[in-house]
Design an enzyme around this catalytic site. Structure first.
Site, PDB file in Angstrom:
ATOM      1  N   ASP A  21     -59.430  46.392  65.811  1.00  0.00           N
ATOM      2  CA  ASP A  21     -60.748  45.641  66.197  1.00  0.00           C
ATOM      3  C   ASP A  21     -60.398  44.205  65.746  1.00  0.00           C
ATOM      4  OD1 ASP A  21     -61.960  47.756  67.202  1.00  0.00           O
ATOM      5  OD2 ASP A  21     -62.885  48.188  65.074  1.00  0.00           O
ATOM      6  N   ALA A  42     -69.029  45.744  66.919  1.00  0.00           N
ATOM      7  CA  ALA A  42     -69.527  44.793  65.777  1.00  0.00           C
ATOM      8  C   ALA A  42     -68.033  44.251  65.193  1.00  0.00           C
ATOM      9  CB  ALA A  42     -70.313  45.488  65.112  1.00  0.00           C
ATOM     10  N   ASP A  67     -70.287  52.634  58.537  1.00  0.00           N
ATOM     11  CA  ASP A  67     -69.303  53.249  58.340  1.00  0.00           C
ATOM     12  C   ASP A  67     -69.558  54.000  57.018  1.00  0.00           C
ATOM     13  OD1 ASP A  67     -68.221  52.813  60.969  1.00  0.00           O
ATOM     14  OD2 ASP A  67     -66.579  51.545  60.137  1.00  0.00           O
ATOM     15  N   SER A  94     -62.569  43.798  55.813  1.00  0.00           N
ATOM     16  CA  SER A  94     -61.100  43.399  55.794  1.00  0.00           C
ATOM     17  C   SER A  94     -60.784  42.368  56.850  1.00  0.00           C
ATOM     18  CB  SER A  94     -60.437  44.724  55.813  1.00  0.00           C
ATOM     19  OG  SER A  94     -60.444  45.120  57.419  1.00  0.00           O
ATOM     20  N   GLY A  96     -48.144  49.399  66.112  1.00  0.00           N
ATOM     21  CA  GLY A  96     -48.205  49.589  64.691  1.00  0.00           C
ATOM     22  C   GLY A  96     -47.098  48.805  63.764  1.00  0.00           C
TER      23      GLY A  96
HETATM   24  O1  RIB Z   1     -62.300  50.925  65.206  1.00  0.00           O
HETATM   25  C1  RIB Z   1     -62.876  51.222  63.807  1.00  0.00           C
HETATM   26  C2  RIB Z   1     -64.269  51.692  64.087  1.00  0.00           C
HETATM   27  O2  RIB Z   1     -64.319  52.678  64.732  1.00  0.00           O
HETATM   28  C3  RIB Z   1     -65.136  51.976  62.934  1.00  0.00           C
HETATM   29  O3  RIB Z   1     -65.773  50.814  62.241  1.00  0.00           O
HETATM   30  C4  RIB Z   1     -66.067  53.148  63.308  1.00  0.00           C
HETATM   31  O4  RIB Z   1     -67.284  52.658  63.268  1.00  0.00           O
HETATM   32  C5  RIB Z   1     -65.471  53.407  64.703  1.00  0.00           C
HETATM   33  O5  RIB Z   1     -66.446  52.978  65.605  1.00  0.00           O
END
Ligand code: RIB
Length: 307
Positions: free
Chosen positions: A248, A40, A11, A287, A217
């Site tokens: 994620d 990941a 990123d 984070s 949210g």
């Molecule tokens: O959900 C966040 C992710 O979405 C980021 O890390 C970016 O790489 C995209 O895949």
């Protein structure tokens, strides 16, 4: 154990005063390169939340490949089934404004080469929880869902970013996790009504007999059961700095909790806290909280409400 089948990216994070409109150029003071990719990120979130995790996906042979996997390696995630391919490692360009809102554009690169056949048959079975998202070729997801289900594997699909999902595949997953927009999109594709995200999730659950979890949210999260009814939890009270990776963190935290044998209402609380804590630092992977950090905040969330 958990096997995450999905994307790995690097990123490029740029803090901006406001997000660019079409055709507009905005300036930011600098940038940070961090590991990312929904697959990941979820693998790392689950590992930090205490699970044994294998990551299946693809990276390039370029220098960014090492950046993409460094945090996973440090967390002890098994990377032995990653493919190294000719295309460059996936890259996401991410702008975050002062309010913490973001724009994300992903150059998929190596992720386009990820195949269901990378999954060793020996990893499939009732002891495995497979976690998938939608940043790899979707037909590979559907093939893996079929193969995994045939061996009794538990399956969690995070429909992010939203795209059409065959009804047959939805019917085979054990947990579908969506945000508000994704809930409405999946409901539309299934041709069930979607007045709002909660109604969309309830209708998807009923139509597919799958547990559908919707993140809301600041309003928390809710789980809708295929047979009707479900649970919801409020959001942890926080001041968000950057929401990249929050979804994620929710998914990885939920998967780790389920894999550890927690029931759905408690797993939902772990996930909600994991998602919230990921909003307190910039970047996706930097984070993601540990299990100890999640457990420390558990007393702040009431028990899930049954509806
Ligand atoms: O959900 C966040 C992710 O979405 C980021 O890390 C970016 O790489 C995209 O895949």
């Amino acid at each position: 154990m958990i096997v995450v089948f999905g994307s790995l990216n690097v990123d490029v994070m740029i803090a901006v005063h406001h997000l660019p409109l079409p055709g507009e150029t905005v300036l930011g003071p600098g940038y940070e390169l961090t590991a990312g990719g929904k697959g990941a990120n979820q693998a790392l979130a689950a590992a930090r939340a205490g699970a044994r995790v294998t990551m299946i996906g693809s990276i390039g042979t370029d220098p960014l490949a090492e950046t993409a996997i460094a945090d996973l390696r440090a967390a002890g995630v098994d990377l032995s089934h990653l493919a190294k391919v000719g295309d460059p490692t996936g890259l996401a360009a991410i702008c975050v404004d002062k309010a913490g809102e973001n724009h994300v554009v992903v150059a998929s690169g190596a992720n386009r080469h990820t195949r269901a056949s990378q999954m060793p048959a020996a990893l499939l079975g009732p002891d495995t929880l497979v976690v998938m998202q939608m940043e790899v070729p979707l037909e590979e997801n559907w093939a893996l869902i079929r193969a995994a289900k045939a061996k009794g594997t538990r399956i969690l699909l995070n429909a992010a970013p939203a795209a059409a999902i065959p009804a047959e595949s939805l019917g085979l997953v054990d947990w579908l996790i969506v945000n508000e927009n994704e809930a409405k999109q999946v409901a539309l594709d299934l041709q069930v009504s979607a007045k709002d995200a909660r109604q969309a999730a309830a209708n998807i659950a009923r139509a597919t007999d799958t547990t559908v979890i919707v993140t809301l949210g600041g309003a928390g999260a809710a789980a809708y059961l295929g047979k009707g009814g479900g649970f919801d939890v409020p959001a942890l009270s926080i001041k968000p700095i950057d929401t990249v990776g929050a979804g994620d963190s929710f998914v990885g935290g939920f998967a780790a909790a389920i894999d550890r044998g927690l029931d759905l209402p408690l797993a939902l609380r772990h996930a909600a806290i994991g998602g919230a804590l990921a909003c307190l630092k910039t970047g996706a992977q930097p984070s993601l909280p540990t299990l100890a950090e999640i457990e420390k905040r558990l007393p702040e969330l009431p028990a899930a409400r049954v509806f």
